[in-house]
Design an enzyme around this catalytic site. Structure first.
Site, short mmCIF file in Angstrom:
data_model
loop_
_atom_site.label_atom_id
_atom_site.label_comp_id
_atom_site.label_asym_id
_atom_site.label_seq_id
_atom_site.Cartn_x
_atom_site.Cartn_y
_atom_site.Cartn_z
N CYS A 34 -5.92 6.33 1.43
CA CYS A 34 -5.61 7.39 2.40
C CYS A 34 -4.83 8.55 1.81
O CYS A 34 -4.65 9.57 2.46
CB CYS A 34 -4.81 6.81 3.57
SG CYS A 34 -3.23 6.16 3.02
N ASP A 36 -1.67 8.58 1.10
CA ASP A 36 -0.25 8.57 1.46
C ASP A 36 0.60 8.15 0.26
O ASP A 36 0.13 7.49 -0.65
CB ASP A 36 -0.01 7.62 2.64
CG ASP A 36 -0.60 8.17 3.92
OD1 ASP A 36 -0.96 9.36 3.92
OD2 ASP A 36 -0.71 7.42 4.90
N CYS A 59 1.65 6.90 7.20
CA CYS A 59 1.44 6.56 8.61
C CYS A 59 2.54 5.64 9.13
O CYS A 59 3.38 5.14 8.38
CB CYS A 59 0.09 5.88 8.75
SG CYS A 59 0.10 4.23 8.06
N CYS A 103 -1.94 -0.35 4.35
CA CYS A 103 -0.71 0.44 4.42
C CYS A 103 0.49 -0.37 3.92
O CYS A 103 1.42 0.18 3.33
CB CYS A 103 -0.45 0.89 5.84
SG CYS A 103 -1.88 1.61 6.64
FE1 FES Z 1 -2.07 5.70 4.66
FE2 FES Z 1 -1.35 3.86 6.38
S1 FES Z 1 -2.98 5.26 6.59
S2 FES Z 1 -0.55 4.23 4.42
#
Ligand code: FES
Length: 142
Positions: A34, A36, A59, A103
């Site tokens: 994602c 992140d 998230c 995540c």
């Molecule tokens: Fe990226 Fe949860 S969607 S860490």
């Protein structure tokens, strides 16, 4: 309810958020799935994690997982922190939806990265097999 009360609690009131300016180790990882990012700061004294803080640009599940993971390693020896799995974090959170499991991997990886950073900074010999790279982890593949 999609998320457990524990997840919601840690998401709304994350523990140990922030920066440790004079950290003994820092680990930063990105989630391939994602994009992140999570950064983990450790204070280490005599092999014990005396303080830990994190920043997560991610998230809610990643925030909850980081928060829980920091609580699980605070005050613990490095070698215990090294064996913390994302599975244990998810269990402590009373579960995450299947598509959010990836995540929780961020937290495990950020802790491992920080410990590796500590070993490198201090010239401590370590077993590379304790630090598998992201590609060898199966969590993002489901
Ligand atoms: Fe990226 Fe949860 S969607 S860490």
């Amino acid at each position: 309810m999609l998320y457990s009360e524990t997840v919601m609690d840690h998401f709304r009131h994350p523990r140990n958020v922030g920066v440790i300016e004079d950290a003994d180790a820092v680990g930063e990882v990105g989630n391939a799935k994602c994009g992140d990012i999570m950064r983990m700061y450790l204070k280490i004294n005599d092999g014990i994690i005396t303080d830990v803080k994190f920043e997560t640009f991610g998230c809610g599940s990643a925030i909850a997982a980081s928060s829980m993971a920091t609580e699980m390693i605070k005050g613990k020896p490095l070698k215990d922190a090294l064996t913390l799995t994302n599975k244990a974090v998810v269990e402590a959170l009373n579960g995450l939806p299947a598509h959010k499991i990836h995540c929780s991997v961020l937290a495990e990886e950020a802790i491992k990265k920080a410990i590796e950073d500590y070993y490198k900074r201090n010239g401590i010999e370590y077993d590379k097999r304790d630090f598998p790279d992201c590609e060898s982890c199966s969590s993002c593949q489901n």
